[in-house]
Each structure stands twice: as structure tokens, then as C-alpha cells.
Write a protein that holds these residues in place. Sequence first.
Motif, PDB file in Angstrom:
ATOM      1  N   ASN A   1      -2.236  -0.645  -6.042  1.00 34.85           N
ATOM      2  CA  ASN A   1      -2.887  -0.381  -7.534  1.00 34.85           C
ATOM      3  C   ASN A   1      -2.657   1.088  -8.239  1.00 34.85           C
ATOM      4  OD1 ASN A   1      -3.121  -2.898  -7.392  1.00 34.85           O
ATOM      5  ND2 ASN A   1      -5.396  -3.070  -7.954  1.00 34.85           N
ATOM      6  N   ALA A   2      -1.865   0.707  -9.690  1.00 29.41           N
ATOM      7  CA  ALA A   2      -1.642   1.878  -9.876  1.00 29.41           C
ATOM      8  C   ALA A   2      -1.627   1.509 -11.771  1.00 29.41           C
ATOM      9  CB  ALA A   2      -0.316   3.010  -9.683  1.00 29.41           C
TER      10      ALA A   2
ATOM     11  N   SER B   1       0.814  -1.053  -0.225  1.00 28.55           N
ATOM     12  CA  SER B   1      -0.031  -0.136  -0.064  1.00 28.55           C
ATOM     13  C   SER B   1       1.124   0.716   0.003  1.00 28.55           C
ATOM     14  CB  SER B   1      -1.049   0.201   1.349  1.00 28.55           C
ATOM     15  OG  SER B   1      -0.243   0.066   2.586  1.00 28.55           O
ATOM     16  N   TYR B   2       0.851   2.033  -0.325  1.00 25.33           N
ATOM     17  CA  TYR B   2       1.688   3.584  -0.414  1.00 25.33           C
ATOM     18  C   TYR B   2       0.255   4.666  -0.718  1.00 25.33           C
ATOM     19  CZ  TYR B   2       4.200   6.885  -2.995  1.00 25.33           C
ATOM     20  OH  TYR B   2       4.500   8.682  -3.245  1.00 25.33           O
ATOM     21  N   ALA B   3       0.869   5.853  -0.180  1.00 21.83           N
ATOM     22  CA  ALA B   3       0.624   7.496  -0.103  1.00 21.83           C
ATOM     23  C   ALA B   3       1.777   7.788  -0.053  1.00 21.83           C
ATOM     24  CB  ALA B   3      -0.700   7.207   1.061  1.00 21.83           C
TER      25      ALA B   3
ATOM     26  N   ASN C   1     -12.056  -5.753 -15.825  1.00 24.87           N
ATOM     27  CA  ASN C   1     -11.633  -5.010 -16.658  1.00 24.87           C
ATOM     28  C   ASN C   1     -10.008  -4.845 -17.015  1.00 24.87           C
ATOM     29  OD1 ASN C   1     -12.135  -3.800 -14.863  1.00 24.87           O
ATOM     30  ND2 ASN C   1     -13.104  -1.841 -16.256  1.00 24.87           N
ATOM     31  N   ARG C   2      -9.668  -5.346 -15.211  1.00 23.25           N
ATOM     32  CA  ARG C   2      -8.433  -4.786 -14.760  1.00 23.25           C
ATOM     33  C   ARG C   2      -7.334  -5.897 -14.793  1.00 23.25           C
ATOM     34  NH1 ARG C   2      -6.649  -0.043 -17.632  1.00 23.25           N
ATOM     35  NH2 ARG C   2      -4.646  -0.537 -16.015  1.00 23.25           N
ATOM     36  N   ARG C   3      -6.046  -6.656 -14.695  1.00 24.18           N
ATOM     37  CA  ARG C   3      -5.524  -7.593 -14.314  1.00 24.18           C
ATOM     38  C   ARG C   3      -4.301  -7.077 -14.604  1.00 24.18           C
ATOM     39  NH1 ARG C   3      -2.278 -10.059 -19.642  1.00 24.18           N
ATOM     40  NH2 ARG C   3      -0.348 -10.013 -18.341  1.00 24.18           N
ATOM     41  N   PRO C   4      -3.340  -7.605 -13.425  1.00 25.16           N
ATOM     42  CA  PRO C   4      -2.170  -7.352 -12.941  1.00 25.16           C
ATOM     43  C   PRO C   4      -1.421  -7.008 -14.572  1.00 25.16           C
ATOM     44  CG  PRO C   4      -2.445  -9.371 -11.874  1.00 25.16           C
ATOM     45  CD  PRO C   4      -3.214  -8.954 -13.059  1.00 25.16           C
TER      46      PRO C   4
ATOM     47  N   LEU D   1       0.928  -2.938 -10.592  1.00 26.56           N
ATOM     48  CA  LEU D   1       0.601  -1.713 -12.305  1.00 26.56           C
ATOM     49  C   LEU D   1      -0.249  -3.301 -12.543  1.00 26.56           C
ATOM     50  CD1 LEU D   1       3.959  -0.512 -13.849  1.00 26.56           C
ATOM     51  CD2 LEU D   1       2.046   0.823 -11.635  1.00 26.56           C
ATOM     52  N   THR D   2      -1.306  -1.929 -12.962  1.00 30.27           N
ATOM     53  CA  THR D   2      -2.400  -2.982 -13.399  1.00 30.27           C
ATOM     54  C   THR D   2      -2.556  -2.217 -15.146  1.00 30.27           C
ATOM     55  OG1 THR D   2      -4.269  -1.855 -12.626  1.00 30.27           O
ATOM     56  CG2 THR D   2      -3.113  -3.585 -11.662  1.00 30.27           C
TER      57      THR D   2
END
Length: 212
Positions: A75-76, A62-64, A161-164, A148-149
Motif C-alpha cells: 500500500n501507499a 507488491s512493490y519495491a 483507520n485506513r481504507r483503499p 493507494l489508501t
Amino acid sequence: MCGRFTQYNTREEYLSWLADEATLDIPCDPTPIGRFNVTPGSKVLLLSERDTTWHLDPVMWSYAPPWWDKKQFINARIETAASSPMFKSLCEYGRAIVFADAWYEWKKEGSTKQPFMIYRENRQPLFFAAIGSVPFERDDKREGFVLLTANADGELAEIHNRRPVAMTPEAARRWLHHDISSEEAIAVAREGMIPADEFTWHAMPASRLRME
């Protein structure tokens, strides 16, 4: 989207696919990692390159940034990571790899969500593209990494609709190198993504996916 994954083999098994071109500073550990439900907010073994040497560190998933006062990210999007004010510096200086064997996605079926376990048909390991705050050996509870996705394609898109961004070993090695820009690294990751038709999946009992 990638909110859960598995990391159950030994570190040596994962590294055997990658380490032929690198100097390692990673102690041997024959014990399987043994994590079948890795969750955000937990520490995950993260592979990165520092001074041309590969290191494996436990880093928070996790990041902020320090100035962000909202929910942390896990995710980004690969489409915008290299230009986003939130992730630009991470993409330039904090590229890393997460070992995995499979990931989970939930598909809505009627009024419920059915979890699916997704993995390569040949059962070879996955190398997820990650970016994070460096140095990774720092034990900072606020800063960590994100996966990243990318847009899902083929039959994977029927589940989510998204994947790593799961890369081939060749692309994963190049992704870590500091001699390329973030834009070049993004291109390497996109071109080196494992094609959708190399994956398979099966439904999982929802009760099996409890928080660690």
C-alpha cells in the motif's frame, strides 16, 4: 489499509462500467475471475493505459524498487504518494486500476481480531486506485504495484483507520489518463472516492480467510 480483497466477477462485468470512453486491447473472457481472497504477493489483473489503449495485465501485488533491500510494500498513502521518493515516479507514469467487489479489514475485539467484509450497499463494483512499475506487461518478480489508501471516515473508521481509495467509474477513467499530472490525478482520486456512507459490511469467520 487493504491487505485482502475479492475479485470474483468476469472482466467484462467490471469493464462494462468503464469502457465507454476507451479503446480496449483486452480479449473477451466470460469466465468469472472467481477470487474471494486476493492476497499480497499474488498476481492480480491490473488495468492501465498505454498509448491511449487500455490493457489488462496480471501484475504482482507488491512493490519495491531495485535498491530497496527491506520488506516490499503493498500500500501507499494517497496523501504522500505524488511526492514520496519511493512512489513519485510510479504515481506519475504507472497509474492503474484494480477491479474489486469487496475488501477485508480486521478489527481487534478483546484478544482476537474479527475480519469484516466491506462492500458497496448497492453491490456495484469497486475501482481501486493503484500505482506500479511500468511497463506492466513485463514479468518482473521484484517490481509490481501497490494500492493507494486514505484516512477512513464515518463508520468505516470504527473498523480501521485506513481504507483503499475506491473510486467512482468516472474518476477511475480520468485517473488512467496520461494528459494530467500526478498531482492532478491524486486530486481526481480523492474527489472521486466513494463516500463512506455508501458502504456496508458484515463479520466473516476467520477460518474462511486462508491464504490463496
